[in-house]
Design a protein around this motif. Structure first.
Motif, PDB file in Angstrom:
ATOM      1  N   PRO A  69      33.164  47.702  42.551  1.00 11.09           N
ATOM      2  CA  PRO A  69      32.680  47.774  43.950  1.00 11.09           C
ATOM      3  C   PRO A  69      33.802  47.907  44.980  1.00 11.09           C
ATOM      4  O   PRO A  69      33.619  48.531  46.022  1.00 11.09           O
ATOM      5  CB  PRO A  69      31.930  46.458  44.143  1.00 11.09           C
ATOM      6  CG  PRO A  69      31.547  46.021  42.774  1.00 11.09           C
ATOM      7  CD  PRO A  69      32.612  46.546  41.856  1.00 11.09           C
ATOM      8  N   ASP A  70      34.973  47.344  44.688  1.00 12.81           N
ATOM      9  CA  ASP A  70      36.080  47.430  45.651  1.00 12.81           C
ATOM     10  C   ASP A  70      36.883  48.720  45.494  1.00 12.81           C
ATOM     11  O   ASP A  70      37.884  48.925  46.187  1.00 12.81           O
ATOM     12  CB  ASP A  70      36.998  46.225  45.530  1.00 12.81           C
ATOM     13  CG  ASP A  70      37.616  46.079  44.142  1.00 12.81           C
ATOM     14  OD1 ASP A  70      37.242  46.850  43.237  1.00 12.81           O
ATOM     15  OD2 ASP A  70      38.473  45.196  43.973  1.00 12.81           O
ATOM     16  N   GLY A  71      36.497  49.611  44.587  1.00 18.51           N
ATOM     17  CA  GLY A  71      37.156  50.891  44.413  1.00 18.51           C
ATOM     18  C   GLY A  71      38.219  50.909  43.326  1.00 18.51           C
ATOM     19  O   GLY A  71      38.788  51.954  43.044  1.00 18.51           O
ATOM     20  N   THR A  72      38.489  49.756  42.715  1.00 18.06           N
ATOM     21  CA  THR A  72      39.479  49.742  41.635  1.00 18.06           C
ATOM     22  C   THR A  72      38.887  50.399  40.395  1.00 18.06           C
ATOM     23  O   THR A  72      37.679  50.410  40.187  1.00 18.06           O
ATOM     24  CB  THR A  72      39.929  48.299  41.297  1.00 18.06           C
ATOM     25  OG1 THR A  72      38.776  47.532  40.941  1.00 18.06           O
ATOM     26  CG2 THR A  72      40.647  47.670  42.474  1.00 18.06           C
ATOM     27  N   LEU A  73      39.779  50.928  39.568  1.00 13.15           N
ATOM     28  CA  LEU A  73      39.367  51.675  38.385  1.00 13.15           C
ATOM     29  C   LEU A  73      39.867  50.983  37.139  1.00 13.15           C
ATOM     30  O   LEU A  73      41.027  50.585  37.058  1.00 13.15           O
ATOM     31  CB  LEU A  73      39.932  53.100  38.472  1.00 13.15           C
ATOM     32  CG  LEU A  73      39.692  54.024  37.283  1.00 13.15           C
ATOM     33  CD1 LEU A  73      38.207  54.313  37.110  1.00 13.15           C
ATOM     34  CD2 LEU A  73      40.466  55.306  37.455  1.00 13.15           C
ATOM     35  N   GLN A  74      38.991  50.816  36.176  1.00 20.13           N
ATOM     36  CA  GLN A  74      39.327  50.258  34.869  1.00 20.13           C
ATOM     37  C   GLN A  74      38.973  51.304  33.816  1.00 20.13           C
ATOM     38  O   GLN A  74      37.946  51.974  33.930  1.00 20.13           O
ATOM     39  CB  GLN A  74      38.526  48.973  34.595  1.00 20.13           C
ATOM     40  CG  GLN A  74      38.731  47.872  35.618  1.00 20.13           C
ATOM     41  CD  GLN A  74      40.082  47.214  35.465  1.00 20.13           C
ATOM     42  OE1 GLN A  74      40.590  47.078  34.360  1.00 20.13           O
ATOM     43  NE2 GLN A  74      40.664  46.813  36.570  1.00 20.13           N
ATOM     44  N   ILE A  75      39.819  51.431  32.794  1.00 16.16           N
ATOM     45  CA  ILE A  75      39.559  52.393  31.719  1.00 16.16           C
ATOM     46  C   ILE A  75      39.396  51.614  30.417  1.00 16.16           C
ATOM     47  O   ILE A  75      40.200  50.737  30.102  1.00 16.16           O
ATOM     48  CB  ILE A  75      40.708  53.411  31.600  1.00 16.16           C
ATOM     49  CG1 ILE A  75      40.805  54.210  32.900  1.00 16.16           C
ATOM     50  CG2 ILE A  75      40.485  54.339  30.414  1.00 16.16           C
ATOM     51  CD1 ILE A  75      41.942  55.186  32.946  1.00 16.16           C
ATOM     52  N   ARG A  76      38.321  51.945  29.698  1.00 15.12           N
ATOM     53  CA  ARG A  76      38.045  51.290  28.418  1.00 15.12           C
ATOM     54  C   ARG A  76      37.834  52.369  27.374  1.00 15.12           C
ATOM     55  O   ARG A  76      37.115  53.339  27.585  1.00 15.12           O
ATOM     56  CB  ARG A  76      36.797  50.416  28.546  1.00 15.12           C
ATOM     57  CG  ARG A  76      36.462  49.643  27.293  1.00 15.12           C
ATOM     58  CD  ARG A  76      35.370  48.634  27.556  1.00 15.12           C
ATOM     59  NE  ARG A  76      34.263  49.186  28.311  1.00 15.12           N
ATOM     60  CZ  ARG A  76      33.073  49.450  27.806  1.00 15.12           C
ATOM     61  NH1 ARG A  76      32.815  49.236  26.543  1.00 15.12           N
ATOM     62  NH2 ARG A  76      32.116  49.947  28.562  1.00 15.12           N
ATOM     63  N   ARG A  77      38.459  52.223  26.229  1.00 14.16           N
ATOM     64  CA  ARG A  77      38.343  53.211  25.143  1.00 14.16           C
ATOM     65  C   ARG A  77      37.339  52.730  24.100  1.00 14.16           C
ATOM     66  O   ARG A  77      37.482  51.647  23.549  1.00 14.16           O
ATOM     67  CB  ARG A  77      39.710  53.426  24.496  1.00 14.16           C
ATOM     68  CG  ARG A  77      40.649  54.220  25.382  1.00 14.16           C
ATOM     69  CD  ARG A  77      42.078  54.216  24.838  1.00 14.16           C
ATOM     70  NE  ARG A  77      42.941  55.084  25.609  1.00 14.16           N
ATOM     71  CZ  ARG A  77      43.483  54.745  26.772  1.00 14.16           C
ATOM     72  NH1 ARG A  77      43.232  53.569  27.295  1.00 14.16           N
ATOM     73  NH2 ARG A  77      44.264  55.587  27.418  1.00 14.16           N
ATOM     74  N   PRO A  85      43.844  48.828  33.840  1.00 12.57           N
ATOM     75  CA  PRO A  85      43.716  49.240  35.239  1.00 12.57           C
ATOM     76  C   PRO A  85      44.410  50.585  35.459  1.00 12.57           C
ATOM     77  O   PRO A  85      45.416  50.894  34.827  1.00 12.57           O
ATOM     78  CB  PRO A  85      44.408  48.117  36.020  1.00 12.57           C
ATOM     79  CG  PRO A  85      45.304  47.451  35.041  1.00 12.57           C
ATOM     80  CD  PRO A  85      44.718  47.671  33.681  1.00 12.57           C
ATOM     81  N   ALA A  86      43.859  51.379  36.352  1.00 13.00           N
ATOM     82  CA  ALA A  86      44.425  52.698  36.633  1.00 13.00           C
ATOM     83  C   ALA A  86      44.078  53.088  38.062  1.00 13.00           C
ATOM     84  O   ALA A  86      43.255  52.451  38.716  1.00 13.00           O
ATOM     85  CB  ALA A  86      43.895  53.737  35.655  1.00 13.00           C
ATOM     86  N   VAL A  91      44.114  59.397  36.304  1.00 14.40           N
ATOM     87  CA  VAL A  91      42.968  59.835  35.489  1.00 14.40           C
ATOM     88  C   VAL A  91      43.293  61.126  34.749  1.00 14.40           C
ATOM     89  O   VAL A  91      43.030  61.242  33.538  1.00 14.40           O
ATOM     90  CB  VAL A  91      41.702  59.992  36.368  1.00 14.40           C
ATOM     91  CG1 VAL A  91      40.594  60.676  35.601  1.00 14.40           C
ATOM     92  CG2 VAL A  91      41.253  58.641  36.871  1.00 14.40           C
ATOM     93  N   GLU A  92      43.862  62.104  35.429  1.00  9.83           N
ATOM     94  CA  GLU A  92      44.132  63.397  34.791  1.00  9.83           C
ATOM     95  C   GLU A  92      45.087  63.280  33.601  1.00  9.83           C
ATOM     96  O   GLU A  92      44.763  63.767  32.513  1.00  9.83           O
ATOM     97  CB  GLU A  92      44.676  64.392  35.813  1.00  9.83           C
ATOM     98  CG  GLU A  92      44.931  65.763  35.215  1.00  9.83           C
ATOM     99  CD  GLU A  92      45.485  66.750  36.232  1.00  9.83           C
ATOM    100  OE1 GLU A  92      45.863  67.856  35.802  1.00  9.83           O
ATOM    101  OE2 GLU A  92      45.536  66.432  37.433  1.00  9.83           O
ATOM    102  N   THR A 111      29.869  53.922  37.660  1.00  8.25           N
ATOM    103  CA  THR A 111      30.189  53.556  39.038  1.00  8.25           C
ATOM    104  C   THR A 111      29.285  52.435  39.501  1.00  8.25           C
ATOM    105  O   THR A 111      28.080  52.461  39.267  1.00  8.25           O
ATOM    106  CB  THR A 111      29.988  54.776  39.964  1.00  8.25           C
ATOM    107  OG1 THR A 111      30.728  55.868  39.446  1.00  8.25           O
ATOM    108  CG2 THR A 111      30.436  54.483  41.361  1.00  8.25           C
ATOM    109  N   SER A 112      29.875  51.469  40.174  1.00  4.36           N
ATOM    110  CA  SER A 112      29.092  50.401  40.787  1.00  4.36           C
ATOM    111  C   SER A 112      28.331  50.978  41.977  1.00  4.36           C
ATOM    112  O   SER A 112      28.858  51.828  42.707  1.00  4.36           O
ATOM    113  CB  SER A 112      30.023  49.287  41.260  1.00  4.36           C
ATOM    114  OG  SER A 112      29.308  48.361  42.038  1.00  4.36           O
ATOM    115  N   PRO A 113      27.094  50.537  42.207  1.00  3.86           N
ATOM    116  CA  PRO A 113      26.339  51.060  43.359  1.00  3.86           C
ATOM    117  C   PRO A 113      27.013  50.751  44.699  1.00  3.86           C
ATOM    118  O   PRO A 113      26.808  51.463  45.674  1.00  3.86           O
ATOM    119  CB  PRO A 113      24.987  50.350  43.270  1.00  3.86           C
ATOM    120  CG  PRO A 113      24.864  49.920  41.854  1.00  3.86           C
ATOM    121  CD  PRO A 113      26.261  49.665  41.367  1.00  3.86           C
TER     122      PRO A 113
END
Length: 141
Positions: A69-77, A85-86, A91-92, A111-113
């Motif tokens: 919700p705060d705009g942070t990005l997490q990547i899970r494989r 965290p990323a 991302v690219e 994406t969180s609403p």
């Protein structure tokens, strides 16, 4: 004898008899000459619906991009419970590495609403610039 004529005084009011006509003419003019921008939206090609369109993808072939919700990005494989965290700029290159390692990888954007729309667009742009053609956009539970 010379006649003295009186001057006729002009009225102090504004003639409003044709005001409505002028207003409608202006309205018609602006409505016919205004150019409206068309919203293009996202250029996403959706698969054809049908029984063959639904395929089961192994979780090991999925790369999850979790937008908080705060705009942070997490990547899970895959099915791993650990996240990395990323930022949107990372991302690219991450997606390019995953595509080299596994060409069947599917990017899943969750994406969180409450997250900003632009955050999701930035992640989607990074995935597309990496050359990925298989991705899914979902709302987070």
């Amino acid at each position: 004898m010379a006649l003295i004529r009186r001057r006729v005084k002009a009225t102090e009011g504004i003639p409003t008899a044709s005001m409505a006509d002028i207003a409608f003419l202006l309205l018609i003019f602006f409505l016919t000459t205004t150019v409206f921008d068309e919203d293009i939206g996202l250029q996403v090609v959706l698969p054809d619906p049908g029984p063959e369109a639904a395929t089961d993808i192994p979780v090991s072939n999925m790369l999850f991009f979790l937008i908080q919700p705060d705009g942070t990005l997490q990547i899970r494989r895959g099915s791993s419970s650990t996240t990395q965290p990323a930022t949107a700029r990372q991302v690219e290159p991450i997606m390019r590495q995953e595509l080299v390692r596994n060409p069947n990888v599917v990017a899943v954007i969750q994406t969180s609403p409450e997250a900003a729309y632009q955050d999701m667009i930035n992640v989607l742009d990074g995935i597309r610039s990496a050359g990925a053609t298989r991705y899914s956009i979902q709302l987070m539970d």
